[in-house]
Design a protein around this motif. Sequence first.
Motif, short mmCIF file in Angstrom:
data_model
loop_
_atom_site.label_atom_id
_atom_site.label_comp_id
_atom_site.label_asym_id
_atom_site.label_seq_id
_atom_site.Cartn_x
_atom_site.Cartn_y
_atom_site.Cartn_z
N THR A 3 0.90 -1.23 0.12
CA THR A 3 -0.05 0.14 0.05
C THR A 3 0.76 1.26 -0.17
OG1 THR A 3 -1.66 -1.20 1.37
CG2 THR A 3 -1.73 1.14 1.14
N ASP A 70 -0.46 -2.13 -5.16
CA ASP A 70 -1.77 -2.67 -5.40
C ASP A 70 -2.73 -1.67 -4.80
OD1 ASP A 70 -0.59 -5.24 -6.28
OD2 ASP A 70 -0.60 -5.77 -4.47
N ARG A 71 -2.57 -1.09 -3.82
CA ARG A 71 -3.54 -0.25 -3.25
C ARG A 71 -2.89 1.05 -2.89
NH1 ARG A 71 -5.02 -0.85 3.12
NH2 ARG A 71 -6.76 0.50 3.04
N LYS A 98 -5.37 0.03 -10.35
CA LYS A 98 -5.17 0.12 -8.86
C LYS A 98 -6.69 0.26 -8.15
CE LYS A 98 -0.78 0.31 -9.68
NZ LYS A 98 -0.09 -0.83 -9.36
N SER A 99 -6.59 -0.13 -6.74
CA SER A 99 -7.68 0.02 -5.98
C SER A 99 -7.27 1.17 -5.05
CB SER A 99 -7.67 -1.11 -5.02
OG SER A 99 -8.12 -2.43 -5.71
N ASP A 101 -8.46 3.92 -2.05
CA ASP A 101 -9.08 4.31 -0.90
C ASP A 101 -9.22 5.84 -0.68
OD1 ASP A 101 -10.79 4.03 1.39
OD2 ASP A 101 -9.40 2.80 2.41
N ILE A 129 -12.46 2.01 -3.58
CA ILE A 129 -12.78 1.35 -2.47
C ILE A 129 -13.68 1.76 -1.61
CG2 ILE A 129 -11.87 -0.06 -0.74
CD1 ILE A 129 -8.87 -0.28 -1.88
#
Length: 138
Positions: A3, A70-71, A98-99, A101, A129
């Motif tokens: 992350t 990845d995040r 990509k994710s 948040d 997300i």
Amino acid sequence: MKTLVLYYSYTGNTKRIALELAAKEGADSAEILDARRPGKFRAYTAGIFAVIKGKAWPMQPLDVDWSAYDRIILCAPVWASNPPPVVISALALLPEGKSVDVKLVSASGKNECKERLEGILSGRGCTLIGIEDIKVGR
């Protein structure tokens, strides 16, 4: 899954929250910097008009190897219910897949930019997300 906490902070509140979050998550962090930091008057006048129109401002290059993450956790202040113009520039750099948040920091703890962020991220081929509003005192 690795992350990255990607953040922009004008007053320092968002930076503090982002670095605390990175430590808690065991994540790397990267700061989004304006190409030329606006003074308070410009930030709160021209900056507001820019975000309302969805315009980006120039930023300093980000030294990020996107393939290593990845995040992405994006931490940003809220200007006129939107992320600042330099954050819009940074979002344009996100690679597909990509994710993301999002943590939005404001004195009210409220924003109205979920649809705009979803549009920007889906246009980049990223997955939103979630969006969390974080209230900070003034």
